[in-house]
Design an enzyme around this catalytic site. Sequence first.
Site, short mmCIF file in Angstrom:
data_model
loop_
_atom_site.label_atom_id
_atom_site.label_comp_id
_atom_site.label_asym_id
_atom_site.label_seq_id
_atom_site.Cartn_x
_atom_site.Cartn_y
_atom_site.Cartn_z
N TYR A 82 51.46 -0.40 111.78
CA TYR A 82 52.20 -0.30 110.52
C TYR A 82 53.23 0.83 110.55
CZ TYR A 82 48.63 3.00 108.48
OH TYR A 82 47.77 4.03 108.18
N GLU A 83 54.21 0.70 109.64
CA GLU A 83 55.38 1.58 109.57
C GLU A 83 56.21 1.55 110.86
OE1 GLU A 83 55.79 2.18 106.72
OE2 GLU A 83 53.80 2.33 105.84
N GLY A 84 56.17 0.42 111.52
CA GLY A 84 56.95 0.24 112.75
C GLY A 84 56.04 0.29 113.96
#
Length: 547
Positions: free
Chosen positions: A418-420
Amino acid sequence: MNFYTDNENLSFYLHHPEMEQVVAVKEKDYAEAGKHPEAPANAEEAVSNYDTVMKLLGEIAGEVIAPNAEEVDHVGPSLVDGHVNYAPGTRRNLDALIQSGLYGMSLERQYNGLNFPRVAAVMAAEIIARADVGFATIWGLQDCADTIQQFANEELKNKYLPRIYQGATCSMDLTEPDAGSDLQSVRLKATWDEASKCWRLNGVKRFITNGDADLHLVLARSEEGTNDGRGLSYFVFDKADGGMTVRRIENKMGIKGSPTAELQFTNAPCQIVGERRLGLIKYVMSLMNGARLGVGAQSIGLCEAACREAEAYAASREQFGHTIDKFVAVQDLLYQMRARTDGARSLMYETARYVDLSATSKPASRVADILTPLVKLNASEFANRCAYDCIQVHGGSGFMKEYACERLYRDARILSIYEGTSQLQVVAAMKGIASGAYLKQIESYNERVAESLAAAPDAEMQHCHDVLRKATGLYSKLYELAAAEGTTSERFEHSTRALTEVLSNIIMGYLLLLDSQRDARFLKSCKYFVKESIGQVSQHLAELENC
């Protein structure tokens, strides 16, 4: 237990010599406009204030959040009448932090915040993540306040920011069923309602962390006839205004106390943040950089928890007449876990300092931009490796639910997604690789180390410095070979992961060497990255030369 005072590394970074510059930047507005009554008189007082708050936070993490973690993992949140009920332990965590006045830590004082710099904010995130990574995602989303504080108008700031200090929870609603990493494909629609003088949201958001939060930052398509990022704007939605229901809570592998939800917006009233069409291009990108640093902090908190679980078990488990920490194979695992934790932590606080300094310095902003993807990439990958090795130290017992390492292993897996994802962090690093920005930063570390060693010679540190300089030279050759056909060639693109890993190890080696010059206990971890950097770059160079 106190998760701040029992970890001397945190105080080491909180009292870093460059914190004086950080404080000067953070308190600049108050110094120019006249001191706020609660503003510190100087940097020493400011850092002392940070230290006091971290002690309080560390106590809550050790005495409240950590003991609740297993129960929260087992019970999880529930869905009732279209809304989320937190697990009882999650509610106790929130109440303890709110009652202690610890929410809104980075908010300016005029909004009842503590006006803490990014360094202190990520330290708080690390402390909480060591207690429970799932809860750290809920805590960390208060960073949405930074976006409101930076980009919203005064009316929205005055309406929402004091509520965050009071404990209003937040979420950032970006992804959709057909728009995960590809956010420019967002379809959720925002239309202006002239009669009500507000915008209305209609559509679905998916995989939203803390999805039934009090305040939502929502990325939505405000421009008719567009299908790319230029048609997206950013909105703040207040759950109290109605128009949003939770369709379901995802049944996840880990971080089970953090409700990940699918949301349905139906004529939900909201207000625009900043200007139209800049939602993705400017505001989300700013928020994502902060979020990636936050995930780095979560990852390091998990690394620290895994190290301590493994070290404690190895010191108590007897086999063949000895505790297993006496065996070289186990010692090696514990050493690697601790070194990775130290390296990622040094990189994270270095990056956080540059983020703080970037408020008044474009060069600092450029460094913060290139270091942030390295923090997210390395810290999250190390967290997964530390959780894996923690179970390995426990042996068969680590596979059982009775031990915390099983939960850590499940919680760690999301950190590199998550978040990239890790792959996207490599893509983000490509610009700095191609421009030579990383090499320029490494050279600045090289000069600082050389200057320090000239003033205070040390044979072991000098050897580490010599190897790091050699590794940097070999990296330059590796880059030249990879980019021989151009930086858009297939060969270069296939080499970017190797280039990023080598750069990361060299940078962490240099940072730990600088830390060692302040405290020699970091030298052991420094040696790990020195060895990794020269070994990896030599291996990758040989592979490319033979292609």
